[in-house]
Design an enzyme around this catalytic site. Structure first.
Site, mmCIF file in Angstrom:
data_model
loop_
_atom_site.group_PDB
_atom_site.id
_atom_site.type_symbol
_atom_site.label_atom_id
_atom_site.label_comp_id
_atom_site.label_asym_id
_atom_site.label_seq_id
_atom_site.Cartn_x
_atom_site.Cartn_y
_atom_site.Cartn_z
ATOM 1 N N ARG A 1 -26.426 -0.981 14.083
ATOM 2 C CA ARG A 1 -25.193 -1.771 14.076
ATOM 3 C C ARG A 1 -25.493 -3.259 14.008
ATOM 4 O O ARG A 1 -26.262 -3.797 14.781
ATOM 5 C CB ARG A 1 -24.382 -1.484 15.363
ATOM 6 C CG ARG A 1 -23.172 -2.379 15.585
ATOM 7 C CD ARG A 1 -21.986 -1.939 14.758
ATOM 8 N NE ARG A 1 -20.853 -2.856 14.853
ATOM 9 C CZ ARG A 1 -19.825 -2.715 15.685
ATOM 10 N NH1 ARG A 1 -19.803 -1.700 16.516
ATOM 11 N NH2 ARG A 1 -18.833 -3.568 15.691
ATOM 12 N N ARG B 1 -19.152 -0.774 9.692
ATOM 13 C CA ARG B 1 -20.205 -0.560 10.672
ATOM 14 C C ARG B 1 -20.794 0.843 10.606
ATOM 15 O O ARG B 1 -20.128 1.821 10.274
ATOM 16 C CB ARG B 1 -19.724 -0.857 12.095
ATOM 17 C CG ARG B 1 -18.627 0.038 12.651
ATOM 18 C CD ARG B 1 -17.227 -0.328 12.195
ATOM 19 N NE ARG B 1 -16.901 -1.729 12.388
ATOM 20 C CZ ARG B 1 -16.340 -2.202 13.484
ATOM 21 N NH1 ARG B 1 -15.995 -1.389 14.439
ATOM 22 N NH2 ARG B 1 -16.087 -3.466 13.604
ATOM 23 N N ASP C 1 -19.630 2.445 15.873
ATOM 24 C CA ASP C 1 -18.880 1.661 16.857
ATOM 25 C C ASP C 1 -18.531 2.589 18.013
ATOM 26 O O ASP C 1 -17.980 3.677 17.801
ATOM 27 C CB ASP C 1 -17.594 1.123 16.204
ATOM 28 C CG ASP C 1 -16.777 0.253 17.151
ATOM 29 O OD1 ASP C 1 -17.374 -0.551 17.893
ATOM 30 O OD2 ASP C 1 -15.537 0.366 17.127
ATOM 31 N N ASP D 1 -16.473 2.534 21.549
ATOM 32 C CA ASP D 1 -15.577 1.784 22.426
ATOM 33 C C ASP D 1 -15.253 2.612 23.660
ATOM 34 O O ASP D 1 -14.906 3.797 23.552
ATOM 35 C CB ASP D 1 -14.264 1.455 21.702
ATOM 36 C CG ASP D 1 -14.431 0.424 20.596
ATOM 37 O OD1 ASP D 1 -15.457 -0.275 20.567
ATOM 38 O OD2 ASP D 1 -13.513 0.328 19.763
HETATM 39 P P1 ATP Z 1 -12.037 -3.553 18.661
HETATM 40 O O1 ATP Z 1 -12.406 -3.887 20.080
HETATM 41 O O2 ATP Z 1 -10.747 -4.156 18.235
HETATM 42 O O3 ATP Z 1 -12.081 -2.076 18.389
HETATM 43 P P2 ATP Z 1 -14.662 -3.867 17.573
HETATM 44 O O4 ATP Z 1 -14.929 -2.552 18.197
HETATM 45 O O5 ATP Z 1 -14.983 -4.009 16.131
HETATM 46 O O6 ATP Z 1 -13.133 -4.281 17.768
HETATM 47 P P3 ATP Z 1 -16.994 -5.064 18.605
HETATM 48 O O7 ATP Z 1 -17.595 -6.101 17.734
HETATM 49 O O8 ATP Z 1 -17.583 -3.686 18.561
HETATM 50 O O9 ATP Z 1 -15.430 -5.001 18.356
HETATM 51 O O10 ATP Z 1 -17.063 -5.507 20.128
HETATM 52 C C1 ATP Z 1 -16.847 -6.835 20.534
HETATM 53 C C2 ATP Z 1 -16.989 -6.918 22.041
HETATM 54 O O11 ATP Z 1 -15.931 -6.222 22.690
HETATM 55 C C3 ATP Z 1 -18.210 -6.259 22.619
HETATM 56 O O12 ATP Z 1 -19.315 -7.121 22.594
HETATM 57 C C4 ATP Z 1 -17.793 -5.935 24.063
HETATM 58 O O13 ATP Z 1 -18.355 -6.822 25.004
HETATM 59 C C5 ATP Z 1 -16.297 -6.153 24.044
HETATM 60 N N1 ATP Z 1 -15.505 -5.124 24.706
HETATM 61 C C6 ATP Z 1 -14.470 -5.390 25.534
HETATM 62 N N2 ATP Z 1 -13.913 -4.279 25.981
HETATM 63 C C7 ATP Z 1 -14.589 -3.237 25.423
HETATM 64 C C8 ATP Z 1 -14.466 -1.818 25.539
HETATM 65 N N3 ATP Z 1 -13.508 -1.249 26.292
HETATM 66 N N4 ATP Z 1 -15.341 -1.051 24.843
HETATM 67 C C9 ATP Z 1 -16.292 -1.621 24.056
HETATM 68 N N5 ATP Z 1 -16.474 -2.976 23.929
HETATM 69 C C10 ATP Z 1 -15.626 -3.766 24.608
HETATM 70 CA CA CA Z 2 -13.670 -0.610 17.866
HETATM 71 CA CA CA Z 3 -16.599 -1.879 19.623
#
Ligand code: ATP
Ligand code: CA
Ligand code: CA
Length: 162
Positions: free
Chosen positions: A85, A94, A97, A99
């Site tokens: 990633r 990506r 991912d 979350d």
């Molecule tokens: P989205 O959050 O809208 O799905 P994304 O997954 O593309 O967008 P990332 O670049 O993967 O965003 O993550 C950005 C930041 O979000 C991470 O570095 C992390 O610290 C933060 N973050 C906040 N809350 C969460 C969560 N519940 N799960 C995962 N990451 C989180």
């Molecule tokens: Ca996401």
């Molecule tokens: Ca994420």
């Protein structure tokens, strides 16, 4: 030692063999220390919403973990990094991912971690697989509000026979 907490993790990928990346990530999540994989949803396919590139493969898993939420997030981010990633720009395509959607009934609002995931209610690709494995966590009204977003089941792998 703390009691195990039931948590839900959303998986998504849209580069390379996305289905393989999601399945591999499930296996890696199952190997996180102090954590067991309880349920895995089917794999779903959805068009990118705020992102770009090929269709996404999405899924949600239920885990039981004794890790604190920030430690769990660090393990998930290590798995993302292991899958190659990169974050060249916001919402970039990506390889993987992960979350953290829900962590027990906990609410977390730190700079690096917000739980419940603040955008999950707007996303069919999260709510549909979550409802498959945890119907009590998603209301019919919530599902209805994302019904306009197209999401389809990935046909299950018939295996290596015939
Ligand atoms: P989205 O959050 O809208 O799905 P994304 O997954 O593309 O967008 P990332 O670049 O993967 O965003 O993550 C950005 C930041 O979000 C991470 O570095 C992390 O610290 C933060 N973050 C906040 N809350 C969460 C969560 N519940 N799960 C995962 N990451 C989180
Ligand atoms: Ca996401
Ligand atoms: Ca994420």
């Amino acid at each position: 030692m703390r009691d195990p907490v039931t948590a839900y993790v959303a998986l998504g990928a849209n580069l390379g063999d996305a289905a393989a990346a999601v399945k591999d990530a499930m296996a890696r999540i199952a190997q996180i220390d102090q954590t067991t994989l309880a349920r895995a949803s089917s794999l779903y396919r959805s068009a990118p919403v705020e992102s770009s590139g090929p269709d996404y493969v999405n899924a949600v898993v239920e885990i039981r973990t004794r890790l604190a939420a920030p430690d769990l997030l660090a393990r998930l981010q290590a798995i993302e990094a292991g899958a190659g990633r990169e974050r060249p720009f916001r919402n970039a395509p990506r390889t993987l991912d992960l979350d953290l959607l829900l962590y027990g009934s906990g609410r977390i609002d730190s700079e690096r971690l917000q739980v419940p995931h603040p955008r999950m209610q707007q996303r069919a690709f999260v709510l549909v697989p979550l409802a498959e494995i945890a119907p009590g966590r998603v209301s019919p009204a919530q599902l209805k509000s994302v019904a306009g977003q197209s999401i389809t089941l990935v046909p299950s792998d018939p295996g290596h026979g015939a």
